[in-house]
Every structure is written in structure tokens, then in C-alpha cells.
Scaffold this active site. Structure first.
Site, PDB file in Angstrom:
ATOM      1  N   CYS A  78      -1.691  -0.522  13.119  1.00  0.00           N
ATOM      2  CA  CYS A  78      -1.658  -1.741  13.932  1.00  0.00           C
ATOM      3  C   CYS A  78      -2.150  -1.550  15.349  1.00  0.00           C
ATOM      4  O   CYS A  78      -2.618  -2.477  15.979  1.00  0.00           O
ATOM      5  CB  CYS A  78      -0.231  -2.277  14.010  1.00  0.00           C
ATOM      6  SG  CYS A  78       0.411  -2.659  12.407  1.00  0.00           S
TER       7      CYS A  78
ATOM      8  N   GLU B 232     -11.210  -3.701  19.449  1.00  0.00           N
ATOM      9  CA  GLU B 232     -10.966  -3.861  18.012  1.00  0.00           C
ATOM     10  C   GLU B 232     -11.669  -5.109  17.464  1.00  0.00           C
ATOM     11  O   GLU B 232     -12.314  -5.065  16.416  1.00  0.00           O
ATOM     12  CB  GLU B 232      -9.462  -3.970  17.748  1.00  0.00           C
ATOM     13  CG  GLU B 232      -9.121  -4.084  16.273  1.00  0.00           C
ATOM     14  CD  GLU B 232      -7.635  -4.346  16.041  1.00  0.00           C
ATOM     15  OE1 GLU B 232      -6.966  -3.464  15.508  1.00  0.00           O
ATOM     16  OE2 GLU B 232      -7.155  -5.438  16.396  1.00  0.00           O
TER      17      GLU B 232
ATOM     18  N   GLU C 139       0.840  -1.199   0.000  1.00  0.00           N
ATOM     19  CA  GLU C 139       0.000   0.000   0.000  1.00  0.00           C
ATOM     20  C   GLU C 139       0.880   1.255   0.000  1.00  0.00           C
ATOM     21  O   GLU C 139       0.625   2.214  -0.738  1.00  0.00           O
ATOM     22  CB  GLU C 139      -0.860  -0.045   1.267  1.00  0.00           C
ATOM     23  CG  GLU C 139      -2.098   0.819   1.219  1.00  0.00           C
ATOM     24  CD  GLU C 139      -2.831   0.823   2.553  1.00  0.00           C
ATOM     25  OE1 GLU C 139      -2.716  -0.161   3.323  1.00  0.00           O
ATOM     26  OE2 GLU C 139      -3.516   1.821   2.837  1.00  0.00           O
TER      27      GLU C 139
ATOM     28  N   CYS D 217       3.880  -2.062  22.156  1.00  0.00           N
ATOM     29  CA  CYS D 217       3.022  -3.089  22.764  1.00  0.00           C
ATOM     30  C   CYS D 217       3.657  -3.764  23.977  1.00  0.00           C
ATOM     31  O   CYS D 217       2.950  -4.250  24.849  1.00  0.00           O
ATOM     32  CB  CYS D 217       2.683  -4.160  21.757  1.00  0.00           C
ATOM     33  SG  CYS D 217       2.268  -3.499  20.151  1.00  0.00           S
TER      34      CYS D 217
ATOM     35  N   LYS E 217      -7.449  -4.093  22.065  1.00  0.00           N
ATOM     36  CA  LYS E 217      -7.668  -5.191  21.117  1.00  0.00           C
ATOM     37  C   LYS E 217      -9.020  -5.846  21.353  1.00  0.00           C
ATOM     38  O   LYS E 217      -9.613  -6.412  20.442  1.00  0.00           O
ATOM     39  CB  LYS E 217      -6.561  -6.237  21.247  1.00  0.00           C
ATOM     40  CG  LYS E 217      -5.229  -5.776  20.684  1.00  0.00           C
ATOM     41  CD  LYS E 217      -5.157  -5.948  19.171  1.00  0.00           C
ATOM     42  CE  LYS E 217      -3.864  -5.377  18.625  1.00  0.00           C
ATOM     43  NZ  LYS E 217      -3.925  -5.132  17.181  1.00  0.00           N
TER      44      LYS E 217
END
Lengths: 161, 591
Positions: free
Chosen positions: B309, B371, B287, B514, B368
Site C-alpha cells: 500500500c 505512484e 492473495e 500515513c 502517491k
């Protein structure tokens, strides 16, 4: 939730103008909140969000200050604010009976607002008029050496207006 | 040269810089002072009064809090007198009165800073049993990711400061005053709609269990007992921190034991999100190359491109900078990619009906959880990921099942979609996504690999914003790496200012990336002062990268096979449906 809260355009405009002035000086939050309370009659989350955006603070922080001081309110208050003093001197001379009488008359508890939005009833701390105990106030006007009858009569006057 | 002052603590003389607090000086002498609300550099408000000491000034001896009182020349401090001891006990009793004790079901039971102090000082909860002091009705605030429970809150203010200084969002604050004070969003407005990005910095700051992730272990247990084919996948950062819950030193890589523990728990298949990270690089890298190609041809294109991310970052941009949404890469996060590929690709390979596959994700992150529940994270009516648990929850699950983690020898999963490269594993540290992407982008443009795959400029935690320039095909590719949501506004300012043409920017909501996520094991405040959690845990990931024979995502043999037999080409038709997503503008306090 007797009164639905709506921000009017001219109120928003006025507050924004005031904020622009307050921002010139350090510590703009307190004067802004005083203006907001005066303009809107209360500072619910909608108004807090507006202030937060204008001052670059978080809503939670604004709310922290609003809910810290009893002068600011979250819910809209009635047109007339009745305060019954429950300070020591007034209390021993029977101000609880006055509060109960008004409460019964308006069918609201202390801290609440009538459904028509006319009255808000508040139980206050000592207002410094112990010589006149027991006292209550309507929109800042002090009724001294009062009793339930005086209170009922005062209410009637406002209802007739 | 800083001025030095001499003072005496418990009869021992010590010389320290004048900028030190009494607590700093005591720690230098190895004298322990209890503390609760103090979080260095973040919360220095002297709220809890547990760190009090006796300070002699002239003829008077006073009880003062040592965490913020600065040292002075000739100061005489005592930390071990009867008076100090009484004061600490009284303050702890008052704090205990405000706390609901249900330690047996509290996620902080094994490392609660408050409980440790109560034990150390042998506190009677005398005031908690008095009706004048005991806490009134609790205030709670729930969402799919986060739980706030005021009955455990001791009003230290650490979460409030962490939210302001690390996330820059200021979602939490005190409400009201006196006995009825509580910490939450404004008027306890639902947290989902209060501008919260679910980074979980508040959870890591909380000394008790008043803030925690939404516990989803029951759902996992249910799945394990069901007839479904359960597949578990874990993020890169989990293996760098899980060991801490079992007594390993910070930064120990427990990957092999983690795999084995998951098999023992009864999952039918163990895969690894590191593989999904490799696929992310193929998609996101392609991309980026497409956008860069258009840019070089002078066509209209949105640059810089932003990584996608970190779900905390996604919530941040959706709420605070929606005007930049077109800059976001449409590539899903590795968690979602791994889930989607498990169900729509891997299922056929192992001959299981994709409807019967349930994917459980272990993440260092509470965002998450949100998400995975986003409505767009599905294809053909099949959700990419079914349940998300945090590293902490996994540790609880392992303990609940009486698995002796420290005695495990370790295994390697058989599943091909657990095979990863060095580029996939560094996703868990700040700069990792950028580094992995650049390795592939360079190779695609130059037709040869980078001579040294270590791109040190984008690593490290010293700066919240790191900038680097990589020369590729005669073009200076300007990249930036932002970690810690508090630094995002500054980056946006630089982009808007337009002094420099940025091409590619990595964002992570958590400082350090993270490895320091909101779902990772919670580190005691004093240990946080002494060690940099972000660096220690990242070391584990970088050594895994170094040890891997393949260090670029596009050379992962399973990734190659995936494109050959299924996806055909990165950013192709199938990828578009399975691996790419869209974003929504959000507004705080809109409900």
C-alpha cells in the site's frame, strides 16, 4: 567535457582491493578517496557509487566529501596539470599575465581541460614559493621568476614530448 | 538514578539531570530560547547559532549554543542580555542574507519557522542587500513528486539528518563548501534517480520552504472548471490531520467538514479511499490465503508476503531490495483501486462515460503523486487517478476558495463508494493494514469473526518493528509490522536469517504510517518535541474504527455488492486486470 570517463576493469579491481584494506581501520573514506583520485584521476558519480556500495554509505555522502576538498575532482583532468599561482606575492608580480598567456595559448580558461586531454589549467592559491614569485607549476615542477615567455617555452617543451 | 545538577538561568535556580542540555533546562523553567536547526534526536549539530546564550564559567562569560552544551553544576546562564540579543540578531541577519524571500508564494508562508524568528527579532535584511553576501544562482531539482529550491535553503541540515535517520536512504547531503554550498543529491543528480523514495521526511524537517511537494493545484483548478465529471477521493489519514491547517488541535477528526469543503469546491462527486482500502483487504487477504494454502500443502510458494500500500515502501524495495519483489502483494494500493473502480465500475452505475471522469486524489503522501504516474497504473488506456494533491495542498485550495472551514457543519457523501468499515479507516496508521487484513483472514479461515477486532500487538509506535503471532485454525500465523524506512534493512536481515518463518509483513515508509506522511501538515520543531504527532493523529483513526458498526472489510455491504455484480470473486479475472499490478527493479544513479 573534453575527456570521456570510462572505468577500466583493472582500475576497479585495484580500488576494491585498496578499499578492503582500508576497511580494516576506522575512517576508511579519506584514504579510499585518495586512492580513487590516484587510480582514476578523478572521482565522478560512477566511482562514487562504487565506493558507496563498498563502504555502505550513500552516494550523496561520498559526494559531499569529494566536493568539499579541492584535491578531489569530479571531471577527468588532463595528462599534465598546470598550476598558476595567484597568491598575493605572485599576483602583484604579474602572475595574472602568465595565466592569460597560457590560457590564450591552450584556448582554455582556468579550471578547464584541453580538448585533446593533454593539459588542465588551474589557478592555485599560494604554493609557498613566494621568494620565486611569480611562479607556475607543471606536474609539480616549479618554474620560478617566470613571465609569459617562460610559460610559452615550457608549454612548447611538453608539446614536443 | 540520574545525577542531578543545579544551575541558574536568568537568576532562577533549577535542578535537572546531568544529561540535559542548557536548552532543555531553560524549557523546563518555561524560558523560551529561539532555535532553528535543532530537531530533537534527529539534527543536533549546532549549525545555525540562533540558540546562543551567555554562560558564565569562572571569571569569563561566553556566548555558547544552548542546544548541545550540557548543563554543569553551578553553571550561570543568561538568555536575556543585550549581548545575547545582539548575537541572535546578527546570526539571523546572516541567515536571512542566504534566503530568497518570496513569502507570498511560498507554501510555508503561514508556518515558516524562519519567518517567525525574523518577525520576533525584527530583523533588517541588511546583508541580503549586499552583493558580497547575497545568494548566487539557485540550484533546483524537480520531479513529479518533489521540488528542491536552494534559493530558500538556509543550510541548517535538518533534511539531511531526517533522510539519514528516518528514511535511512541518505539521498540528500551538502555539496561543495563555503559560499557555494548547497543541499541536494550528489552533484544535484535528478532526484528521481538518486535513490529517493519520496517519503517526504525532508519536507517535514525543513524549517523553511526549500523542500516541498510538486504543486498540482493548478491542474485541479483546471479540472474543476472543465466539463469533466470530477470525482475526489481522500486517504484515511487526511481527515486526521487536515484540521491542523485550520487551527484545530492535533488529532481532531474533521471528516464531515472535509467532505463538505470538497463539495463546496465544486467536485461533482465525493468518494472515499477508505472504501478502496476495504477492497484492498479483499484482494490482498485472498492473495495471502492462496499463498498460505499452498504453503500448508507443502507447495513451493514465496512467503512472507509483503503489503503493497505504501508507495514510498514500493520505491524502497524496488531500489534497495529488488530480490524481494516476488514477496510483494500484487494488489494495487487503495488509491489506485479506488480510482480504477470509480472509472470502470462506478461510472456505469451513475451513467457517466468513463472517459469523462477525472479522479483527484487527496493524499498524506508525496510518493502517491509518483505512484499515480506509474505507467502500469491504467487499464484500457484510462489512467486510474488523474491528479494527486497532498493534505497541505487541499488546505491551500480551501483557503484560496475562501471556504470558512471552521464554520462548516459537515456532510456525508451520497456516493456508495464512500461507504467504509472500521477496517478501511485504520489503514492510515502503522499496523492498520495488517490489523484489517487479519480480521478478514481470520474470519475466512475460522468461519467466524474475531471475538475482539482490536489487535493491539500490531498497533503503536514504540518499536520500528512489531511482531505478533495470531492463532488461526491451529496454525501460528507470524506477522510483522515495519514502519519507518530506516527499519527495513533490519527486517530484511531477520527474514534472510530465517530463524522464524514469517508469513505476512506490513511495511510503511513513514514512521507511524500515513498519518505522519510527507504530505501532511508540517509541525513546528518545538511542537514535535512535546507531542508525538504519530500517536495523536492515529487516535482519530482508531476512534473512527471503534465508532463504526462494521469493523471488517468483507462485511461492507457495498463491497459485497461490488463482487456480486461486477468483480465476481477476489483475485479473479477482472480484479487481475483492474486491481493488480507489477513492479520494476530500479537502480540509483543509473542515468
Amino acid at each position: 567535457m573534453a575527456v570521456k570517463f570510462v572505468m577500466k576493469d583493472e582500475q576497479v579491481k585495484e580500488l576494491k582491493e585498496r578499499i578492503a584494506e582500508h576497511k580494516q581501520k576506522p575512517g576508511p573514506l579519506m584514504p579510499t578517496l585518495h586512492d580513487a583520485q590516484r587510480i582514476f584521476g578523478c572521482i565522478p558519480v560512477q566511482v562514487q557509487k562504487l565506493i558507496a556500495e563498498e563502504l555502505g554509505e550513500s552516494v550523496a555522502k561520498i559526494n559531499g566529501v569529494v566536493t568539499f576538498y579541492s584535491h578531489f575532482s569530479i571531471e577527468p583532468k588532463g595528462q599534465h596539470i598546470i598550476g598558476v599561482c595567484l597568491g598575493t606575492a605572485c599576483y602583484v608580480r604579474g602572475s595574472q599575465q602568465i595565466l592569460d598567456a597560457i590560457s590564450g595559448e591552450l584556448k582554455i580558461k582556468a579550471g578547464e581541460t584541453t580538448e585533446d586531454g593533454l593539459f588542465t589549467l588551474e589557478a592555485t592559491r599560494c604554493i609557498g614559493a613566494c621568494g620565486l614569485a611569480p611562479v607556475f607549476t607543471i606536474d609539480g615542477k616549479v618554474y620560478g621568476s617566470a613571465n609569459p615567455t617562460v610559460a610559452r617555452k615550457a608549454l612548447e617543451e611538453y608539446l614536443q614530448k | 538514578m540520574a545525577d542531578l545538577v543545579k544551575l541558574t538561568i536568568n537568576g532562577k535556580e533549577v535542578e535537572v539531570p546531568s544529561s540535559y542540555t542548557v536548552m532543555d533546562a531553560a524549557y523546563k523553567l518555561g524560558i523560551d530560547i529561539p532555535r532553528l536547526c535543532f530537531l530533537k534526536g534527529i539534527n543536533e549539530t549546532s549549525a545555525c547559532r540562533v540558540c546562543v546564550v551567555e554562560i558564565q564559567q569562572g571569571p569569563r562569560t561566553m556566548i555558547k549554543n544552548s542546544c548541545t552544551v550540557k548543563v554543569a553544576d553551578g553553571m550561570v546562564v543568561r538568555t536575556n542580555t543585550e549581548r545575547v540579543h545582539r548575537a541572535v540578531k546578527l546570526n539571523l541577519q546572516l541567515l536571512a542574507a542566504n534566503h530568497k524571500f518570496e513569502c507570498w508564494r511560498c507554501p510555508r508562508e503561514h508556518n515558516c519557522e524562519f519567518l517567525a524568528l525574523l518577525r520576533k527579532y525584527d530583523i533588517d535584511n541588511v546583508m541580503g542587500e549586499s552583493k558580497w553576501f547575497s545568494k548566487k544562482a539557485p540550484i533546483t531539482n524537480f520531479s513529479d513528486a518533489f521540488v528542491l529550491d536552494s534559493s530558500k535553503c538556509i543550510l541548517c541540515g535538518r533534511c539531511i539528518s531526517a533522510c539519514q535517520k528516518l528514511a535511512g536512504t541518505g539521498v540528500l547531503d551538502f555539496n561543495r563548501r563555503g559560499f557555494v554550498t548547497f543541499v541536494s543529491s550528489a552533484l544535484n543528480h535528478e532526484i528521481e534517480d538518486s535513490g529517493c523514495i519520496y517519503c517526504g521526511k525532508c519536507i517535514q524537517a525543513c524549517p523553511v520552504g526549500a523542500l516541498r511537494e510538486k504543486d498540482d493545484l493548478d491542474k485541479v483548478e483546471e479540472l474543476l472548471e472543465s466539463d469533466n465529471y470530477t470525482v475526489v477521493q481522500m486517504a484515511p489519514a487526511v481527515r486526521a490531520a487536515l484540521g491542523e491547517e485550520f487551527g484545530y488541535p492535533m488529532g481532531t477528526n474533521v471528516e464531515a467538514q472535509m467532505y463538505e469543503a470538497l463539495e463546496k469546491l465544486g467536485f461533482d462527486d465525493v468518494t472515499d479511499v477508505n472504501f478502496g482500502a476495504d477492497v484492498t483487504i479483499m484482494e490482498e487477504g485472498t492473495e495471502f490465503l492462496e499463498r498460505l494454502g499452498k504453503f500448508l500443502k507443502g507447495e513451493e510458494v514465496v512467503l512472507p508476503m509483503f503489503t503493497s500500500c505504501s508507495p514510498g515502501w514500493i520505491r524502497y524495495i524496488e531500489t534497495y531490495y529488488p530480490e524481494f519483489l516476488p514477496n510483494l502483494s500484487t494488489t494495487k494500493s487503495p488509491q489506485q483501486i479506488q480510482g480504477a473502480l470509480t472509472k470502470h465500475y462506478y461510472a456505469d452505475k451513475i451513467g457517466v462515460d468513463k472517459k469523462n471522469i477525472k479522479v483527484v486524489s487527496v493524499m498524506p503522501c508525496i510518493a502517491k503523486k509518483f505512484e499515480a504516474k506509474r505507467p502500469e497504473m491504467e487499464y484500457d488506456g484510462i489512467r486510474d487517478v488523474d491528479v494527486v494533491i497532498t493534505t497541505r495542498e487541499l488546505a491551500r485550495l480551501i483557503k484560496r476558495h475562501d471556504i470558512k472551514f471552521t464554520e462548516l457543519k459537515g456532510t456525508t457523501p451520497n456516493s456508495p463508494i464512500a461507504k467504509y468499515t472500521g477496517a478501511g479507516v485504520i489503514f492510515g496508521a502503522t499496523g492498520g493494514v495488517m490489523e484489517a487484513a487479519l480480521r478478514t483472514v481470520y474470519a475466512k479461515l475460522e468461519g467466524k469473526e474475531l471475538s475482539d477486532p482490536d489487535i493491539l500487538d500490531v498497533r503503536g509506535v514504540d518499536n520500528g518493528i512489531k511482531e505478533a503471532t495470531i492463532k488461526v485454525k491451529g496454525l501460528d500465523v507470524n506477522v510483522a509490522v515495519v514502519h519507518g524506512a530506516v527499519n527495513i534493512p533490519e527486517m530484511m536481515r531477520r527474514i534472510k536469517e530465517g530463524k522464524k518463518q514469517y508469513h505476512f509483513v506490513e511495511f510503511m515508509a513513514c514512521t507511524g504510517g500515513c498519518v505522519n506522511g510527507g504530505g501532511q501538515p508540517i509541525v513546528n520543531a518545538k511542537v514535535q518535541d512535546e507531542t508525538d504527532v504519530r500517536i495523536e493523529r492515529a487516535k482519530a483513526l482508531y476512534s473512527l474504527d471503534k465508532a463504526n458498526k462494521i469493523r471488517v472489510s468483507h462485511e461492507n455491504p457495498v463491497v459485497k455488492e461490488l463482487y456480486k455484480e461486477f468483480l465476481e470473486t477476489p483475485c479473479g479475472h477482472k480484479s487481475h486486470h483492474l486491481l493488480h499490478t507489477s513492479y520494476t527493479k530500479r537502480e540509483e544513479y543509473s542515468k
